[in-house]
Design a protein around this motif. Structure first.
Motif, mmCIF file in Angstrom:
data_model
loop_
_atom_site.group_PDB
_atom_site.id
_atom_site.type_symbol
_atom_site.label_atom_id
_atom_site.label_comp_id
_atom_site.label_asym_id
_atom_site.label_seq_id
_atom_site.Cartn_x
_atom_site.Cartn_y
_atom_site.Cartn_z
ATOM 1 N N GLY A 187 0.818 -1.216 0.000
ATOM 2 C CA GLY A 187 0.000 0.000 0.000
ATOM 3 C C GLY A 187 0.847 1.259 0.000
ATOM 4 O O GLY A 187 0.544 2.234 -0.698
ATOM 5 N N ALA A 188 1.926 1.251 0.776
ATOM 6 C CA ALA A 188 2.828 2.415 0.815
ATOM 7 C C ALA A 188 3.497 2.620 -0.536
ATOM 8 O O ALA A 188 3.635 3.764 -1.006
ATOM 9 N N MET A 189 3.857 1.520 -1.186
ATOM 10 C CA MET A 189 4.490 1.632 -2.494
ATOM 11 C C MET A 189 3.481 2.114 -3.541
ATOM 12 O O MET A 189 3.790 2.996 -4.352
ATOM 13 N N VAL A 190 2.269 1.577 -3.482
ATOM 14 C CA VAL A 190 1.228 1.979 -4.430
ATOM 15 C C VAL A 190 0.874 3.450 -4.229
ATOM 16 O O VAL A 190 0.617 4.172 -5.201
ATOM 17 N N ALA A 191 0.897 3.904 -2.970
ATOM 18 C CA ALA A 191 0.548 5.301 -2.674
ATOM 19 C C ALA A 191 1.485 6.283 -3.359
ATOM 20 O O ALA A 191 1.085 7.404 -3.684
ATOM 21 N N ARG A 192 2.707 5.854 -3.613
ATOM 22 C CA ARG A 192 3.665 6.743 -4.277
ATOM 23 C C ARG A 192 3.336 6.927 -5.756
ATOM 24 O O ARG A 192 3.743 7.916 -6.355
ATOM 25 N N TYR A 193 2.605 5.992 -6.336
ATOM 26 C CA TYR A 193 2.385 6.017 -7.786
ATOM 27 C C TYR A 193 0.953 6.346 -8.206
ATOM 28 O O TYR A 193 0.731 6.704 -9.357
ATOM 29 N N LEU A 194 -0.008 6.176 -7.308
ATOM 30 C CA LEU A 194 -1.404 6.428 -7.680
ATOM 31 C C LEU A 194 -1.845 7.815 -7.247
ATOM 32 O O LEU A 194 -1.460 8.294 -6.180
ATOM 33 N N PRO A 195 -2.696 8.434 -8.054
ATOM 34 C CA PRO A 195 -3.304 9.693 -7.604
ATOM 35 C C PRO A 195 -4.247 9.403 -6.424
ATOM 36 O O PRO A 195 -4.674 8.266 -6.210
ATOM 37 N N ALA A 196 -4.565 10.412 -5.652
ATOM 38 C CA ALA A 196 -5.344 10.253 -4.413
ATOM 39 C C ALA A 196 -6.658 9.498 -4.621
ATOM 40 O O ALA A 196 -6.998 8.618 -3.838
ATOM 41 N N GLU A 197 -7.397 9.834 -5.675
ATOM 42 C CA GLU A 197 -8.703 9.174 -5.860
ATOM 43 C C GLU A 197 -8.541 7.692 -6.197
ATOM 44 O O GLU A 197 -9.304 6.858 -5.727
ATOM 45 N N HIS A 198 -7.533 7.348 -6.990
ATOM 46 C CA HIS A 198 -7.297 5.935 -7.297
ATOM 47 C C HIS A 198 -6.779 5.192 -6.064
ATOM 48 O O HIS A 198 -7.094 4.019 -5.867
ATOM 49 N N LEU A 199 -6.021 5.872 -5.246
ATOM 50 C CA LEU A 199 -5.518 5.262 -4.022
ATOM 51 C C LEU A 199 -6.664 4.932 -3.078
ATOM 52 O O LEU A 199 -6.695 3.859 -2.480
ATOM 53 N N GLN A 200 -7.628 5.833 -2.972
ATOM 54 C CA GLN A 200 -8.804 5.571 -2.134
ATOM 55 C C GLN A 200 -9.575 4.374 -2.664
ATOM 56 O O GLN A 200 -10.045 3.537 -1.886
ATOM 57 N N ASP A 201 -9.725 4.278 -3.980
ATOM 58 C CA ASP A 201 -10.405 3.127 -4.580
ATOM 59 C C ASP A 201 -9.667 1.835 -4.252
ATOM 60 O O ASP A 201 -10.275 0.822 -3.905
ATOM 61 N N TYR A 202 -8.354 1.878 -4.371
ATOM 62 C CA TYR A 202 -7.527 0.698 -4.074
ATOM 63 C C TYR A 202 -7.687 0.293 -2.610
ATOM 64 O O TYR A 202 -7.897 -0.893 -2.303
ATOM 65 N N GLN A 203 -7.614 1.244 -1.698
ATOM 66 C CA GLN A 203 -7.741 0.949 -0.268
ATOM 67 C C GLN A 203 -9.120 0.387 0.064
ATOM 68 O O GLN A 203 -9.249 -0.552 0.850
ATOM 69 N N HIS A 204 -10.150 0.953 -0.554
ATOM 70 C CA HIS A 204 -11.511 0.452 -0.330
ATOM 71 C C HIS A 204 -11.634 -0.985 -0.838
ATOM 72 O O HIS A 204 -12.230 -1.834 -0.175
ATOM 73 N N PHE A 205 -11.089 -1.235 -2.006
ATOM 74 C CA PHE A 205 -11.132 -2.583 -2.579
ATOM 75 C C PHE A 205 -10.473 -3.591 -1.645
ATOM 76 O O PHE A 205 -11.024 -4.657 -1.370
ATOM 77 N N ILE A 206 -9.317 -3.271 -1.130
ATOM 78 C CA ILE A 206 -8.586 -4.177 -0.249
ATOM 79 C C ILE A 206 -9.374 -4.438 1.034
ATOM 80 O O ILE A 206 -9.468 -5.575 1.503
ATOM 81 N N LYS A 207 -9.970 -3.393 1.604
ATOM 82 C CA LYS A 207 -10.738 -3.556 2.840
ATOM 83 C C LYS A 207 -11.974 -4.418 2.619
ATOM 84 O O LYS A 207 -12.346 -5.237 3.462
ATOM 85 N N MET A 208 -12.626 -4.228 1.494
ATOM 86 C CA MET A 208 -13.886 -4.933 1.233
ATOM 87 C C MET A 208 -13.675 -6.378 0.785
ATOM 88 O O MET A 208 -14.535 -7.220 0.972
ATOM 89 N N LYS A 209 -12.535 -6.663 0.210
ATOM 90 C CA LYS A 209 -12.301 -7.978 -0.368
ATOM 91 C C LYS A 209 -12.463 -9.105 0.647
ATOM 92 O O LYS A 209 -13.189 -10.068 0.403
ATOM 93 N N SER A 210 -11.814 -9.004 1.805
ATOM 94 C CA SER A 210 -11.919 -10.092 2.777
ATOM 95 C C SER A 210 -13.335 -10.189 3.344
ATOM 96 O O SER A 210 -13.837 -11.283 3.584
#
Length: 118
Positions: free
Chosen positions: A68-91
């Protein structure tokens, strides 16, 4: 993919452990000692496997944070929020899917028993 496997492993082990504990609780006074010993050994093994699976999940959590820290360096804020939401919801969604599959299986078994009784 790893998250799917670990969550399914945790759900499977906890379900199996619950069934063994229910079987132990329902043993009568006339149950052979070897049956009790076998169930207690199975309970011990499943509890150990469940602890191992929990440690694996914790390790995955640390790995997820690093990714997540590595992805945060490369994704814009809105895509990062989408990624974080996806990870939280997946399990949560995996657990819900497993629960629904078990309910379907139970319903099918009940339906089969009803048909046989008619």
């Amino acid at each position: 993919g790893d998250l799917d496997k670990v969550v399914n492993l945790l759900l499977s082990l906890s379900g199996r452990l619950a069934r063994v504990e229910t079987a132990l609780d329902s043993l009568g006074p006339h149950t052979p000692a070897e049956d009790k010993v076998a169930l207690r050994e199975k309970q011990r093994l499943l509890a150990a496997q469940l602890e191992d699976a929990k440690e694996l999940k914790e390790h995955m959590g640390r790995r997820e944070e690093a990714v997540g820290a590595m992805v945060a360096r490369y994704l814009p804020a809105e895509h990062l929020q989408d990624y974080q939401h996806f990870i939280k919801m997946k399990s949560a969604l995996i657990a819900e899917q497993r629960e629904l599959e078990e309910k379907i299986k139970l319903g099918q078994e009940q339906l089969r028993c009803l048909r046989e009784s008619l």
